[in-house]
Design a protein around this motif. Sequence first.
Motif: not given
Length: 89
Positions: A55-59, A64-70
Amino acid sequence: MEQILNEILKKLDTLQNDVTSLKQGQDEIKKEVVEINRKTTVIFDQTANLTEFTTSSTEALKRIEKELNTIETVTAKNCFDITHLKAIK
């Protein structure tokens, strides 16, 4: 008569040995059940830890994915700005 009593005693001895053997077997089974219960508890705890880790890894991966998109969005804008500035020169 004495022979009959001796046979009865032999059979009683055999029964007593069988009962003793059964009790020993039962004690061994009880020990094995305790060990199985202990292992089950360990497996349960490990499963809970792995679930929490997943769960914590998925979060973290989602963040990270959101930051990369940004970063990709900002980089694209910067590239556009650089191209625009070069065109102005």
